[in-house]
Motif scaffolding. Structure first.
Motif, mmCIF file in Angstrom:
data_model
loop_
_atom_site.group_PDB
_atom_site.id
_atom_site.type_symbol
_atom_site.label_atom_id
_atom_site.label_comp_id
_atom_site.label_asym_id
_atom_site.label_seq_id
_atom_site.Cartn_x
_atom_site.Cartn_y
_atom_site.Cartn_z
ATOM 1 N N ARG A 1 0.825 -1.206 0.000
ATOM 2 C CA ARG A 1 0.000 0.000 0.000
ATOM 3 C C ARG A 1 0.866 1.266 0.000
ATOM 4 N NH1 ARG A 1 -3.312 -3.640 1.872
ATOM 5 N NH2 ARG A 1 -2.728 -3.763 4.046
ATOM 6 N N VAL A 2 2.003 1.224 0.688
ATOM 7 C CA VAL A 2 2.916 2.372 0.662
ATOM 8 C C VAL A 2 3.382 2.613 -0.773
ATOM 9 C CG1 VAL A 2 5.177 3.241 1.380
ATOM 10 C CG2 VAL A 2 3.687 2.116 3.051
ATOM 11 N N PHE A 3 3.796 1.542 -1.458
ATOM 12 C CA PHE A 3 4.226 1.671 -2.847
ATOM 13 C C PHE A 3 3.097 2.221 -3.713
ATOM 14 C CE2 PHE A 3 7.985 -0.718 -1.820
ATOM 15 C CZ PHE A 3 8.886 -0.445 -2.848
ATOM 16 N N ALA A 4 1.867 1.724 -3.520
ATOM 17 C CA ALA A 4 0.726 2.171 -4.331
ATOM 18 C C ALA A 4 0.428 3.647 -4.087
ATOM 19 C CB ALA A 4 -0.500 1.316 -4.020
ATOM 20 N N LEU A 5 0.421 4.082 -2.837
ATOM 21 C CA LEU A 5 0.152 5.488 -2.542
ATOM 22 C C LEU A 5 1.259 6.396 -3.062
ATOM 23 C CD1 LEU A 5 -1.274 5.201 1.065
ATOM 24 C CD2 LEU A 5 -2.496 5.954 -0.977
ATOM 25 N N TYR A 6 2.487 5.938 -2.957
ATOM 26 C CA TYR A 6 3.623 6.726 -3.441
ATOM 27 C C TYR A 6 3.530 6.917 -4.959
ATOM 28 C CZ TYR A 6 8.439 8.467 -3.225
ATOM 29 O OH TYR A 6 9.559 9.252 -3.276
ATOM 30 N N ARG A 7 3.229 5.822 -5.669
ATOM 31 C CA ARG A 7 3.086 5.908 -7.133
ATOM 32 C C ARG A 7 1.903 6.783 -7.523
ATOM 33 N NH1 ARG A 7 4.303 -0.134 -7.370
ATOM 34 N NH2 ARG A 7 6.515 -0.145 -7.826
ATOM 35 N N ALA A 8 0.787 6.640 -6.793
ATOM 36 C CA ALA A 8 -0.409 7.427 -7.105
ATOM 37 C C ALA A 8 -0.125 8.919 -6.965
ATOM 38 C CB ALA A 8 -1.561 7.018 -6.192
ATOM 39 N N ALA A 9 0.663 9.291 -5.978
ATOM 40 C CA ALA A 9 1.006 10.703 -5.789
ATOM 41 C C ALA A 9 1.744 11.238 -7.011
ATOM 42 C CB ALA A 9 1.851 10.888 -4.537
ATOM 43 N N PHE A 10 2.621 10.426 -7.575
ATOM 44 C CA PHE A 10 3.379 10.877 -8.743
ATOM 45 C C PHE A 10 2.538 10.807 -10.009
ATOM 46 C CE2 PHE A 10 6.767 10.372 -5.735
ATOM 47 C CZ PHE A 10 7.563 11.469 -6.016
ATOM 48 N N ASP A 11 1.588 9.886 -10.067
ATOM 49 C CA ASP A 11 0.688 9.833 -11.218
ATOM 50 C C ASP A 11 -0.213 11.060 -11.258
ATOM 51 O OD1 ASP A 11 1.783 7.433 -11.973
ATOM 52 O OD2 ASP A 11 0.146 6.203 -11.193
ATOM 53 N N GLU A 12 -0.747 11.458 -10.094
ATOM 54 C CA GLU A 12 -1.609 12.631 -10.029
ATOM 55 C C GLU A 12 -0.812 13.910 -10.196
ATOM 56 O OE1 GLU A 12 -4.027 12.586 -6.525
ATOM 57 O OE2 GLU A 12 -4.589 10.504 -6.855
ATOM 58 N N ALA A 13 0.396 13.930 -9.678
ATOM 59 C CA ALA A 13 1.344 15.037 -9.805
ATOM 60 C C ALA A 13 0.816 16.381 -9.321
ATOM 61 C CB ALA A 13 1.857 15.142 -11.242
ATOM 62 N N SER A 14 -0.139 16.369 -8.399
ATOM 63 C CA SER A 14 -0.552 17.656 -7.812
ATOM 64 C C SER A 14 0.517 18.051 -6.795
ATOM 65 C CB SER A 14 -1.922 17.540 -7.140
ATOM 66 O OG SER A 14 -1.803 16.924 -5.875
ATOM 67 N N PRO A 15 0.763 19.340 -6.646
ATOM 68 C CA PRO A 15 1.814 19.766 -5.714
ATOM 69 C C PRO A 15 1.600 19.256 -4.288
ATOM 70 C CG PRO A 15 1.068 21.613 -7.046
ATOM 71 C CD PRO A 15 0.158 20.460 -7.349
ATOM 72 N N HIS A 16 0.337 19.223 -3.840
ATOM 73 C CA HIS A 16 0.066 18.752 -2.480
ATOM 74 C C HIS A 16 0.357 17.267 -2.331
ATOM 75 C CE1 HIS A 16 -1.511 22.562 -1.175
ATOM 76 N NE2 HIS A 16 -2.340 22.595 -2.213
ATOM 77 N N GLU A 17 -0.060 16.471 -3.301
ATOM 78 C CA GLU A 17 0.196 15.029 -3.229
ATOM 79 C C GLU A 17 1.689 14.736 -3.307
ATOM 80 O OE1 GLU A 17 -1.694 12.471 -2.492
ATOM 81 O OE2 GLU A 17 -3.586 13.534 -2.457
ATOM 82 N N LEU A 18 2.416 15.459 -4.153
ATOM 83 C CA LEU A 18 3.860 15.255 -4.253
ATOM 84 C C LEU A 18 4.556 15.643 -2.953
ATOM 85 C CD1 LEU A 18 4.531 16.517 -7.884
ATOM 86 C CD2 LEU A 18 4.556 14.157 -7.063
ATOM 87 N N ALA A 19 4.127 16.742 -2.364
ATOM 88 C CA ALA A 19 4.716 17.168 -1.094
ATOM 89 C C ALA A 19 4.436 16.139 -0.012
ATOM 90 C CB ALA A 19 4.173 18.535 -0.690
ATOM 91 N N TRP A 20 3.207 15.624 0.013
ATOM 92 C CA TRP A 20 2.865 14.634 1.033
ATOM 93 C C TRP A 20 3.628 13.333 0.798
ATOM 94 C CZ3 TRP A 20 1.417 15.513 5.602
ATOM 95 C CH2 TRP A 20 0.858 14.540 6.402
ATOM 96 N N ALA A 21 3.851 12.950 -0.448
ATOM 97 C CA ALA A 21 4.643 11.747 -0.737
ATOM 98 C C ALA A 21 6.062 11.907 -0.218
ATOM 99 C CB ALA A 21 4.649 11.457 -2.240
ATOM 100 N N SER A 22 6.608 13.106 -0.332
ATOM 101 C CA SER A 22 7.974 13.323 0.157
ATOM 102 C C SER A 22 8.016 13.337 1.684
ATOM 103 C CB SER A 22 8.572 14.611 -0.408
ATOM 104 O OG SER A 22 7.920 15.729 0.128
ATOM 105 N N VAL A 23 6.917 13.670 2.331
ATOM 106 C CA VAL A 23 6.840 13.582 3.786
ATOM 107 C C VAL A 23 6.636 12.134 4.208
ATOM 108 C CG1 VAL A 23 5.437 14.218 5.802
ATOM 109 C CG2 VAL A 23 6.017 15.939 4.095
ATOM 110 N N ARG A 24 5.796 11.436 3.454
ATOM 111 C CA ARG A 24 5.513 10.034 3.783
ATOM 112 C C ARG A 24 6.774 9.182 3.655
ATOM 113 N NH1 ARG A 24 0.759 8.820 1.022
ATOM 114 N NH2 ARG A 24 -0.396 9.125 2.936
ATOM 115 N N CYS A 25 7.494 9.318 2.582
ATOM 116 C CA CYS A 25 8.721 8.542 2.346
ATOM 117 C C CYS A 25 9.841 9.511 1.971
ATOM 118 C CB CYS A 25 8.513 7.524 1.232
ATOM 119 S SG CYS A 25 7.236 6.319 1.560
#
Length: 193
Positions: free
Chosen positions: A141-165
Motif C-alpha cells: 500500500r505504501v508503494f501504491a500510494l507513493y506511485r499514485a502521488a506521482f501519477d496525479e502530480a498535484s503539488p500537495h500530493e507530491l509534497a505529502w509523498a515526500s513527507v511520507r517517504c
C-alpha cells in the motif's frame, strides 16, 4: 506491520481529491509542529511529541531507540489521544533510530481502533529501515500510494509523498518480489531493526 482488511493507509485512500488537498495542507502544518517539538528534545533517548490542530487532526512525532519501555509510553500517549476523540492520527517515524516488533504491532492495533471508529490513520517519515520491517501487505500500500502521488502530480500530493517517504523507495525492495525475498534472507530475520 499487522496486515488486516483495514491495514495501514487503507482509510486514507478513498477520499475526494478536493477534500484531500485541503487536508494535506492542514496535516502538513500539524505534523511540522510535532516534529519541531521532537527537535527541541533531540538529546533524549526516546522522544514522543504531539501537536493537535482543531478537534480532529493530531500528529505524533516519535524519535530515538523505540524499545519495550518506549512502546509502553507510546501506548499510553496514543490511548490518551484516541480516548480524547482524535479522529485523524498521523504518526511520523522519521527520527526513529531503531525498534523491535513491539512498535509495528502497536501501530497495527492503533490503526485498527482508529479505523473502527471511522477515523483516519497515516504514517509519515517512512525510511528504508522502517519500510524494510513492514509486512508485505502494508508495504504494498505504501508503494501504491507513493506511485499514485506521482501519477496525479498535484503539488500537495507530491509534497505529502515526500513527507511520507522522505528518502524515496529506491532502496526498498518491492513486496512479493524475488528482490524482497532475497533482502529478507540476506538481512536475517526482520525482528529488531
Amino acid at each position: 506491520m499487522v496486515a488486516t482488511d483495514n491495514a495501514i493507509f487503507r482509510s486514507a485512500e478513498a477520499r475526494p481529491d478536493s477534500w484531500r488537498q485541503a487536508e494535506l495542507v492542514e496535516l502538513d502544518h500539524t505534523l511540522r509542529s510535532a516534529i519541531m517539538s521532537t527537535r527541541a528534545e533531540a538529546n533524549r533517548p526516546v522522544m514522543i511529541a504531539s501537536a493537535q490542530r482543531g478537534d480532529q487532526y493530531t500528529a505524533v512525532a516519535l524519535g530515538g531507540q523505540v524499545d519495550r519501555r518506549a512502546v509502553h509510553a507510546l501506548t499510553a500517549h496514543l490511548r490518551g489521544l484516541l480516548d480524547a476523540g482524535t479522529s485523524h492520527l498521523v504518526i511520523d517515524l522519521s527520527h526513529v533510530k531503531g525498534f523491535g516488533r513491539g512498535l509495528p504491532n502497536l501501530l497495527g492495533r492503533v490503526e485498527a481502533r482508529t479505523v473502527a471508529y471511522g477515523g483516519v490513520f497515516e504514517l509519515t517519515g517512512l525510511t528504508p529501515r522502517i519500510l524494510y520491517a513492514m509486512d508485505d501487505d502494508p508495504l504494498a500500500r505504501v508503494f501504491a500510494l507513493y506511485r499514485a502521488a506521482f501519477d496525479e502530480a498535484s503539488p500537495h500530493e507530491l509534497a505529502w509523498a515526500s513527507v511520507r517517504c522522505p528518502e524515496g523507495l529506491d532502496e526498498v525492495a518491492e513486496p512479493r518480489t524475488p528482490a524482497r525475498h532475497r533482502s529478507i534472507i540476506d538481512m536475517g530475520t526482520r525482528g529488531a531493526v
